[in-house]
Design an enzyme around this catalytic site. Structure first.
Site, PDB file in Angstrom:
ATOM      1  N   THR A 169      22.501  11.981 121.207  1.00 31.91           N
ATOM      2  CA  THR A 169      21.799  11.940 119.917  1.00 31.91           C
ATOM      3  C   THR A 169      20.513  11.101 119.828  1.00 31.91           C
ATOM      4  O   THR A 169      20.414  10.026 120.417  1.00 31.91           O
ATOM      5  CB  THR A 169      22.801  11.433 118.829  1.00 31.91           C
ATOM      6  N   ARG A 197      31.575  24.011 118.607  1.00 36.27           N
ATOM      7  CA  ARG A 197      31.966  22.676 118.114  1.00 36.27           C
ATOM      8  C   ARG A 197      30.762  22.028 117.409  1.00 36.27           C
ATOM      9  O   ARG A 197      29.654  22.022 117.917  1.00 36.27           O
ATOM     10  CB  ARG A 197      32.424  21.803 119.288  1.00 36.27           C
ATOM     11  N   VAL A 198      31.011  21.467 116.251  1.00 36.37           N
ATOM     12  CA  VAL A 198      29.964  20.743 115.531  1.00 36.37           C
ATOM     13  C   VAL A 198      30.445  19.321 115.300  1.00 36.37           C
ATOM     14  O   VAL A 198      31.575  19.110 114.850  1.00 36.37           O
ATOM     15  CB  VAL A 198      29.654  21.422 114.174  1.00 36.37           C
ATOM     16  N   GLY A 199      29.596  18.342 115.633  1.00 37.27           N
ATOM     17  CA  GLY A 199      29.973  16.943 115.448  1.00 37.27           C
ATOM     18  C   GLY A 199      29.456  16.399 114.125  1.00 37.27           C
ATOM     19  O   GLY A 199      29.340  17.115 113.128  1.00 37.27           O
ATOM     20  N   ASP A 200      29.118  15.121 114.133  1.00 39.33           N
ATOM     21  CA  ASP A 200      28.682  14.459 112.899  1.00 39.33           C
ATOM     22  C   ASP A 200      27.219  14.719 112.558  1.00 39.33           C
ATOM     23  O   ASP A 200      26.838  14.672 111.381  1.00 39.33           O
ATOM     24  CB  ASP A 200      28.847  12.939 113.052  1.00 39.33           C
ATOM     25  N   THR A 219      24.777   7.329 115.752  1.00 39.66           N
ATOM     26  CA  THR A 219      24.962   7.861 117.107  1.00 39.66           C
ATOM     27  C   THR A 219      26.326   7.415 117.624  1.00 39.66           C
ATOM     28  O   THR A 219      26.775   6.313 117.319  1.00 39.66           O
ATOM     29  CB  THR A 219      23.824   7.412 118.059  1.00 39.66           C
ATOM     30  N   HIS A 221      30.412   9.126 119.223  1.00 30.64           N
ATOM     31  CA  HIS A 221      31.286  10.297 119.312  1.00 30.64           C
ATOM     32  C   HIS A 221      31.501  10.879 117.918  1.00 30.64           C
ATOM     33  O   HIS A 221      32.060  10.220 117.039  1.00 30.64           O
ATOM     34  CB  HIS A 221      32.619   9.884 119.944  1.00 30.64           C
ATOM     35  N   GLY A 222      31.059  12.123 117.722  1.00 29.75           N
ATOM     36  CA  GLY A 222      31.021  12.717 116.394  1.00 29.75           C
ATOM     37  C   GLY A 222      32.346  12.690 115.668  1.00 29.75           C
ATOM     38  O   GLY A 222      32.393  12.433 114.457  1.00 29.75           O
TER      39      GLY A 222
HETATM   40  N1  GLY Z   1      27.023  12.247 117.722  1.00 24.82           N
HETATM   41  C1  GLY Z   1      26.812  13.510 118.263  1.00 24.82           C
HETATM   42  C2  GLY Z   1      27.982  14.340 118.408  1.00 24.82           C
HETATM   43  O1  GLY Z   1      29.094  13.862 118.558  1.00 24.82           O
HETATM   44  O2  GLY Z   1      27.822  15.533 118.368  1.00 24.82           O
END
Ligand code: GLY
Length: 300
Positions: A169, A197-200, A219, A221-222
């Site tokens: 990110t 997959r979509v994160g934050d 930034t 882990h989403g």
């Molecule tokens: N922070 C980015 C993601 O996990 O997609």
């Protein structure tokens, strides 16, 4: 009112061989964004310019994006205006050089009040406004292709250790001379993620901006960021506490509650700013009053 711009290039264990390029990249992006503010541009214009600079640099996770389980690039981005609480976001887009600009177009050019478009819909919208597409391969760096070859046989969507391997990110926050704040966040997501997959990052969670309190870009882990709605948690703390303390508290909560590490950059309408993280390193840079600060380690 002092104009301020802060950027990050992702919180993770940046290895020595990427350290210098990461610092150069965030410095260049911060200067690019601040030059917009200096010419009287808005906070929105400034964060878009800064994130475009980071997206265009293949040391970061945009051009240079991590690949999904099928070896493809899928990009996510958000931009948010602290004056109106309006935002635009895109997720799982392909072939787009600067997802942050597509996110801004979602915010400003749609004929509906939709705030987020995904995948084919986002690409169709890009086509409808004449946004150029590029070959997906141009978004893939040699480094990431090699990393994907190493990891592709791992379980799909395996949770990587952000302090060890992840590559995450980019983002920017700004306050302009009128006191308006804005944020933008853009990412290729996590390596070997499931298709779709979509994160934050494209959600109001990977970034938030409100002129009543400030702007944040996250930034990490989403899935962990989503669980603690990190950007909004930081903003809530900022209503009571200084910017750096607000970010530290929220990141500590993410660590204690879901064992998540990450980082955030923040700015307030009065020009306070901070770059905070709980990973080993985060490339960050800030410009205030023509003075540039930057580093891979916590601010001093
Ligand atoms: N922070 C980015 C993601 O996990 O997609």
């Amino acid at each position: 009112m002092p104009a301020v711009l802060v950027v990050h290039g992702g919180a993770w264990a940046i290895p020595e061989d990427l350290a210098s390029a990461s610092v150069s990249g965030v410095k260049a992006a911060a200067c690019e964004g601040f030059s917009v503010l200096k010419k009287g541009g808005s906070a929105l214009d400034a964060v878009e310019a800064a994130v475009r600079s980071l997206e265009d640099n293949d040391v970061f996770n945009a051009h240079g994006a991590v690949l999904n389980s099928e070896g493809e690039v899928e990009l996510d981005a958000i931009i948010m205006d602290g004056k109106t609480l309006g935002s635009g976001a895109v997720s799982s887009v392909k072939n787009i050089s600067n997802p942050v600009s597509l996110a801004r177009a979602v915010m400003e050019k749609l004929q509906t009040d939709h705030m987020m478009l995904t995948s084919r819909g986002a690409n169709l919208f890009a086509e409808s406004i004449g946004m150029a597409t590029i070959c997906t391969e141009e978004l893939v760096s040699e480094f990431e292709r090699k990393e994907w070859e190493k990891h592709k046989n791992y379980a799909t969507g395996i949770k990587e250790d952000f302090n060890a391997k992840a590559h995450d990110t980019v983002g920017a926050v700004a306050v302009d001379s009128t006191g308006n704040v804005a944020c933008a966040t853009s990412t290729g997501g996590i390596r070997n993620k499931m298709v779709g997959r979509v994160g934050d990052s494209p959600l109001i969670c990977g970034g938030y901006a409100d002129n009543y309190s400030g702007a944040v870009s996250c930034t990490g882990h989403g899935e962990n960021i989503l669980k603690v709605t990190l950007a909004r948690t930081i903003i809530s703390h900022m209503e009571q506490k200084p910017a750096a303390e607000a970010s530290e508290l929220a990141l500590k909560y993410m660590g204690d509650r879901v064992h998540g590490a990450g980082g955030a950059i923040v700015v307030t309408p009065s020009g306070q700013w901070a770059a905070t993280f709980t990973t080993e390193r985060m490339a960050w840079a800030a410009v205030e009053n023509d003075t540039l600060w930057y580093g891979l380690n916590p601010q001093e």
